[in-house]
Design an enzyme around this catalytic site. Structure first.
Site, PDB file in Angstrom:
ATOM      1  N   GLY A   1      13.905  -9.426 -41.885  1.00 26.48           N
ATOM      2  CA  GLY A   1      13.043 -10.536 -41.714  1.00 26.48           C
ATOM      3  C   GLY A   1      11.712  -9.778 -41.429  1.00 26.48           C
TER       4      GLY A   1
ATOM      5  CB  THR B   1      18.827 -14.466 -46.952  1.00 28.79           C
ATOM      6  OG1 THR B   1      19.772 -13.452 -46.081  1.00 28.79           O
ATOM      7  CG2 THR B   1      19.359 -14.236 -48.225  1.00 28.79           C
ATOM      8  N   GLY B   2      17.567 -11.669 -45.580  1.00 27.12           N
ATOM      9  CA  GLY B   2      17.204 -10.229 -45.696  1.00 27.12           C
ATOM     10  C   GLY B   2      16.742  -9.695 -44.080  1.00 27.12           C
TER      11      GLY B   2
ATOM     12  NE  ARG C   1      13.998 -10.469 -35.934  1.00 25.53           N
ATOM     13  CZ  ARG C   1      14.398 -10.741 -36.929  1.00 25.53           C
ATOM     14  NH1 ARG C   1      15.347 -11.995 -36.917  1.00 25.53           N
ATOM     15  NH2 ARG C   1      14.428 -10.409 -37.999  1.00 25.53           N
TER      16      ARG C   1
ATOM     17  N   GLY D   1      12.600 -14.039 -36.931  1.00 27.78           N
ATOM     18  CA  GLY D   1      12.583 -13.570 -38.415  1.00 27.78           C
ATOM     19  C   GLY D   1      11.605 -14.264 -39.184  1.00 27.78           C
ATOM     20  CG  ASP D   2      12.598 -13.930 -43.260  1.00 24.72           C
ATOM     21  OD1 ASP D   2      13.543 -13.471 -42.482  1.00 24.72           O
ATOM     22  OD2 ASP D   2      12.811 -14.074 -44.473  1.00 24.72           O
TER      23      ASP D   2
ATOM     24  CB  THR E   1      20.363 -15.903 -43.046  1.00 21.40           C
ATOM     25  OG1 THR E   1      20.036 -15.283 -41.685  1.00 21.40           O
ATOM     26  CG2 THR E   1      19.367 -17.072 -43.495  1.00 21.40           C
TER      27      THR E   1
HETATM   28  N1  ASP Z   1      16.040 -13.056 -42.631  1.00 20.40           N
HETATM   29  C1  ASP Z   1      16.819 -13.277 -41.312  1.00 20.40           C
HETATM   30  C2  ASP Z   1      15.940 -12.884 -40.321  1.00 20.40           C
HETATM   31  O1  ASP Z   1      15.668 -11.554 -40.285  1.00 20.40           O
HETATM   32  C3  ASP Z   1      18.069 -12.745 -41.498  1.00 20.40           C
HETATM   33  C4  ASP Z   1      19.150 -13.013 -42.822  1.00 20.40           C
HETATM   34  O2  ASP Z   1      18.520 -13.215 -43.648  1.00 20.40           O
HETATM   35  O3  ASP Z   1      20.158 -12.593 -42.615  1.00 20.40           O
HETATM   36  O4  ASP Z   1      16.130 -13.424 -39.097  1.00 20.40           O
END
Ligand code: ASP
Length: 317
Positions: free
Chosen positions: A238, A235-236, A212, A214-215, A184
């Site tokens: 979500g 990022t991470g 779905r 994410g955050d 991301t």
């Molecule tokens: N945070 C993003 C999500 O959960 C994924 C990512 O940061 O790589 O969609």
């Protein structure tokens, strides 16, 4: 006034063992190109929001990142993208979720902020809005990426979903592919006027299903900016980032507790998130142009440049 741009290209299991020299070079060039594009705008006295969108657009056009052209595949083998921007001066925000075939989702998020009369558009409605504003649409082939496709094929018949740069999946089963290395993207900036902006763009998580989200596009969770405090892009994984309302929580620790940016990020990322199993990190900048990275994962693709002469591109913890 000083100015600063901080960008990320995803956090996760990023270690020297999984990066070849060629990978390092590709990421260095990709991050550097985005950093230069955004920073030039700040250096010329331009607006934080323009710098954020310009940097993210470069990352979205580069297939090594999980955003725009390089977006991962869903359970159904589609590319569904999420993005958000927030303007710290006006508290204006724009976000889109689950959109397909949009070349630059971050530009669409900004268009939502500036021209829709709403904050958050999803799916077909977001596409209708994009068409009505003359946005470039690309065919599915534009988003096809062999590596991403192979990552998806390995887990598409399971219920697992995963960060595209994480070596094991989120249900704890053996790593289907130990070589995931993309991510991301996001940017935060403080301009010469002391205005802040944040933006995040993503394909989400490989094999995600049921629409779905994410955050990343959720204002306050993955993206937030407020001139009174800071600008954050996350990022991470979500789901825990949404549950922890990460970006706004960091802002609140500055606003209500008077913590420094570093203290606030450490509490949220290295303590609160860890306690609920939230792997990942944030990039942050405050209204004095202090920029930082903070993550609890093995690594994060990241870069920063400011008017004090700091310039940095890094990956590992
Ligand atoms: N945070 C993003 C999500 O959960 C994924 C990512 O940061 O790589 O969609």
């Amino acid at each position: 006034m000083a100015h600063t741009l901080v960008i990320h290209g995803g956090a996760g299991n990023i270690t020297p063992a999984m990066m070849s020299k060629e990978d390092e070079q590709a990421y260095t060039e990709g991050l550097q190109a985005a950093l230069n594009k955004g920073y030039d705008i700040l250096a010329k006295g331009g607006a934080a929001m323009d710098a954020v969108v310009a940097a993210i657009t470069v990352l979205e056009d580069n297939p090594i990142f999980n955003a725009g052209r390089g977006a991962v595949f869903t359970k159904k083998g589609l590319n569904e993208m999420d993005a958000a921007v927030m303007n710290g001066k006006t508290l204006g925000a724009g976000a889109i979720a689950g959109v397909r075939n949009i070349k630059n989702p971050i530009a669409l998020a900004r268009e939502v902020m500036d021209h829709s009369g709403h904050v958050f558009l999803s799916g077909k409605g977001a596409s209708e809005f994009a068409l009505s504003r003359g946005f470039t649409q690309e065919p599915d082939e534009y988003f096809f990426n062999k590596l991403r496709y192979d990552q998806w094929v390995e887990i598409r018949d399971s219920d697992f979903y995963q960060l595209d740069h994480k070596a094991d999946n989120l249900k704890g089963a053996p790593a289907p592919n130990p070589d995931h290395k993309f991510g991301t993207v996001g940017a935060v900036a403080c301009d010469e006027q002391g205005n802040l902006a944040a933006g995040t763009s993503t394909g989400g998580m490989t094999n995600k299903r049921f629409g779905r989200i994410g955050d990343s596009p959720v204002i306050g969770a993955g993206t937030y900016a407020n001139n009174a405090t800071c600008a954050i892009s996350c990022t991470g994984h979500g789901e825990p980032f949404i549950q922890s309302v990460v970006a706004h929580d960091i802002s609140c620790l500055l606003e209500y507790k008077g913590l420094s940016l570093q203290e606030a990020c450490d509490i949220v990322v290295k303590d609160k998130l860890v306690k609920i199993g939230g792997e990942g990190g944030v990039i942050a900048v405050d209204s004095k142009a202090n920029g930082l990275f903070c993550f609890n994962s093995a690594g994060m693709y990241r870069a920063m440049k400011n008017s004090e002469g700091i310039e940095e591109v890094a990956y590992y913890g």
